[in-house]
Design a protein around this motif. Sequence first.
Motif, short mmCIF file in Angstrom:
data_model
loop_
_atom_site.label_atom_id
_atom_site.label_comp_id
_atom_site.label_asym_id
_atom_site.label_seq_id
_atom_site.Cartn_x
_atom_site.Cartn_y
_atom_site.Cartn_z
N UNK A 49 3.58 -20.63 -27.15
CA UNK A 49 2.73 -20.56 -25.96
C UNK A 49 3.06 -19.33 -25.12
N UNK A 50 4.34 -18.99 -25.00
CA UNK A 50 4.73 -17.81 -24.23
C UNK A 50 4.22 -16.53 -24.90
N UNK A 51 4.36 -16.46 -26.22
CA UNK A 51 3.88 -15.27 -26.93
C UNK A 51 2.37 -15.15 -26.81
N UNK A 236 -8.01 -21.86 -34.56
CA UNK A 236 -8.06 -20.49 -34.05
C UNK A 236 -7.29 -19.55 -34.97
N UNK A 237 -6.14 -19.99 -35.45
CA UNK A 237 -5.36 -19.16 -36.37
C UNK A 237 -6.14 -18.86 -37.65
N UNK A 238 -6.82 -19.87 -38.19
CA UNK A 238 -7.63 -19.67 -39.40
C UNK A 238 -8.79 -18.72 -39.11
N UNK A 293 1.90 -17.98 -33.71
CA UNK A 293 1.99 -18.59 -32.37
C UNK A 293 1.00 -19.73 -32.23
N UNK A 294 -0.23 -19.53 -32.66
CA UNK A 294 -1.21 -20.61 -32.60
C UNK A 294 -0.78 -21.79 -33.47
N UNK A 295 -0.20 -21.50 -34.61
CA UNK A 295 0.24 -22.57 -35.50
C UNK A 295 1.37 -23.39 -34.88
N UNK A 296 2.32 -22.71 -34.23
CA UNK A 296 3.42 -23.43 -33.58
C UNK A 296 2.92 -24.31 -32.44
#
Length: 312
Positions: A49-51, A236-238, A293-296
């Motif tokens: 989230x921070x990244x 979103x990552x995909x 980042x989106x995946x985490x």
Amino acid sequence: MSAPAMDGPTADAPKRRVSPRQLARRRRAASLRRNWAEFRTHRSGVVGLVVLGAIIAIALLAPLIAPAEGLEVTKATGGVLEPPSWEYPLGTDENGRSILTLLIWGARVSLLVGIVATVISMVIGTLVGIMSGFFEGWPARLLFRLTEWFLVLPFLLLAIVVASVLPRSLFNIALVIGVTSWAGTALLIRSQTLSIKERPYLERARALGAGRWHQMTRHVLPNVMPMVFANTTLTVAIAILAETTLSFLGLGDPTAVSWGSMLQSAFDVGAMTTGAWWYIVPPGLCVLTVVLSFTLVGQALEEIFNPRLKKR
């Protein structure tokens, strides 16, 4: 003897009633606080989230960080594939433009296409999933077979075929990705809807005369939204990966600079064979960082909203 005097004017005042809307707002606020407190226990999710917040801030502040004039080929002042230096920290491209400027403005395009495509995918997937799980008979079977058909077809191949037919623009790329990537969301929401449909409060709503539209919008949709929200971050990552791939294949908007178009331009000029690693590594790392980042964040949200993962 006289009765003792009551202290204060509010002693005889009736208790203030709380309206259903206020009660619902309080419950939502309490749920948000509880979920946020649980999210903070996931270190990987907080890091992601921070990244993401930093990358989104850079994309929004792009005009202040790197003026748009740096994107114009006619105003480029650098050399051809110039290596990193004090003036150009990440080197230049084949037109003499700063790679750092291209990365900052490319973040805008990649994130915009990814988010718009995800919204389209979530809307289609949620609607199809709820209707196929709630309705019965041939409409539900038809929607379920349509979902299976989209799941069987290779997502990227279908996106390439549709993108090659439509005019090249950012909205069309987002539309192609959204229309071809909703099946997984629909299958997830359908399974949740089938479970919610058998719960006691929905049976009471039917007994009280609630129609199908009321049941879907007031009972089913609010209960599946947490799973939709958690699945959104993963989608979103995909979508960003799909946009990068389509742009790399030359199917993106030729007038817009994105991380995928940067990789495609680097491949066209033979950046690897000439040793211009600074033209390939930075956009590749940016794509990898945003997707990770989106995946985490998505995995952390999925663990919060999915009761089965909570028990594990």
